[in-house]
Design an enzyme around this catalytic site. Sequence first.
Site, short mmCIF file in Angstrom:
data_model
loop_
_atom_site.label_atom_id
_atom_site.label_comp_id
_atom_site.label_asym_id
_atom_site.label_seq_id
_atom_site.Cartn_x
_atom_site.Cartn_y
_atom_site.Cartn_z
N LYS A 43 -56.49 55.82 -16.57
CA LYS A 43 -57.33 55.56 -17.82
C LYS A 43 -57.49 54.05 -17.98
O LYS A 43 -58.60 53.32 -18.02
CB LYS A 43 -57.01 56.35 -18.88
N GLN A 58 -52.40 60.21 -25.68
CA GLN A 58 -52.35 61.39 -24.62
C GLN A 58 -51.31 62.64 -25.13
O GLN A 58 -50.53 62.24 -25.91
CB GLN A 58 -51.54 60.64 -23.43
N ASP A 95 -61.87 61.12 -27.27
CA ASP A 95 -61.36 62.28 -26.80
C ASP A 95 -62.28 63.48 -27.24
O ASP A 95 -62.40 64.71 -26.86
CB ASP A 95 -60.00 62.62 -27.10
N1 GUN Z 1 -53.92 65.88 -21.96
C1 GUN Z 1 -54.69 66.55 -20.91
N2 GUN Z 1 -56.00 66.13 -21.12
C2 GUN Z 1 -56.14 65.18 -21.98
C3 GUN Z 1 -57.17 64.69 -22.63
O1 GUN Z 1 -58.58 64.88 -22.01
N3 GUN Z 1 -57.08 63.80 -23.30
C4 GUN Z 1 -55.72 63.71 -23.84
N4 GUN Z 1 -55.66 62.63 -24.88
N5 GUN Z 1 -55.07 64.24 -23.56
C5 GUN Z 1 -54.86 65.10 -22.57
#
Ligand code: GUN
Length: 318
Positions: A54, A98, A121
């Site tokens: 990311k 995350q 998100d």
């Molecule tokens: N863990 C698995 N998928 C995601 C996501 O799309 N965003 C976040 N913050 N954590 C995740």
Amino acid sequence: MKAIQINGKTIAEALRARVARDVALLQTECNVTPGLAVVLVGEDPASSVYVKMKARQAHAVGFRSQQFLLPSNVYEADLLGLIDELNADDSIDGLLVQLPLPGHIDLWRVLEAINPAKDVDGFHPYNVGRLAAGRPALVPCTPLGIVHLIKTVVSDLNGQDVVVIGRSNIVGKPLALLLGDAGCTVTGAQLQTRNLPDLCRKSDIVVAAAGCAGLVRGDWLKPGAIVIDVGINRALDSTGTAKIVGDVAFAEASKRASYITPVPGGVGPMTVAYLLANTVNAAVSRRGLSLAMDREARHVGPSCLREQSLEVDLQRAT
Ligand code: GUN
């Protein structure tokens, strides 16, 4: 029938290029550089890989990108304190923590601490509620990516019968809302659903997001179905080597489906691309800039999130 693979890597690449163009426009016209902050608690190997990806892609499209790596035993109060600081920092437009989080941290206290305007998100209940009500919102990235992939191969979603297997807050629930809004008849299913194979056989589109390796078998599919595989499961192949597999038995399904997403290289790359698109959206909306940016095209919102003439990149499944 031999299914055509939907190549998420190249479709995501095209979306990232649009994001990069929007960023350049924001910089030259509005002197704004979008900022994305990614917070990781602990050292879960998969989460560490996602967070690095990311941050790298955010940097590549021209964002200001910051990573915050906290130890797995961090106090919840310290994590909440960091979120408060990032909420107050005007150079940060998008903020995500995350998941998963260590067990001693209250997930909802953390998600609800994030400023909804920076919640790229789309997990904050404010954004969840707005999506459910059909109001403009920051929407979870994976469902946005899935709808984009489906639209590359279906010109009209109206009346399509879709089964979404899996009811997570991250994928299944928001995806069902988005597809319903697009005119699909959506059935939300899960592993316990009675007659899941029959339900799949009646569906034009099958989305597998249950976290169960090889769940959807070839003979569960209507000939010509579209299959979207959201699973990321670790499994051993016949030689005992670890590999990543989806929720769909790919070889079997490829013989029945018309289109199918591979794992890896299908849905995964779209998630990160939409995180970037959401961050531009947050940067624009927070400043009330959307009309200025899109005056010429008479569209509201950044071009990367507009109804698109979708670039299709398909290849025959081998
Ligand atoms: N863990 C698995 N998928 C995601 C996501 O799309 N965003 C976040 N913050 N954590 C995740």
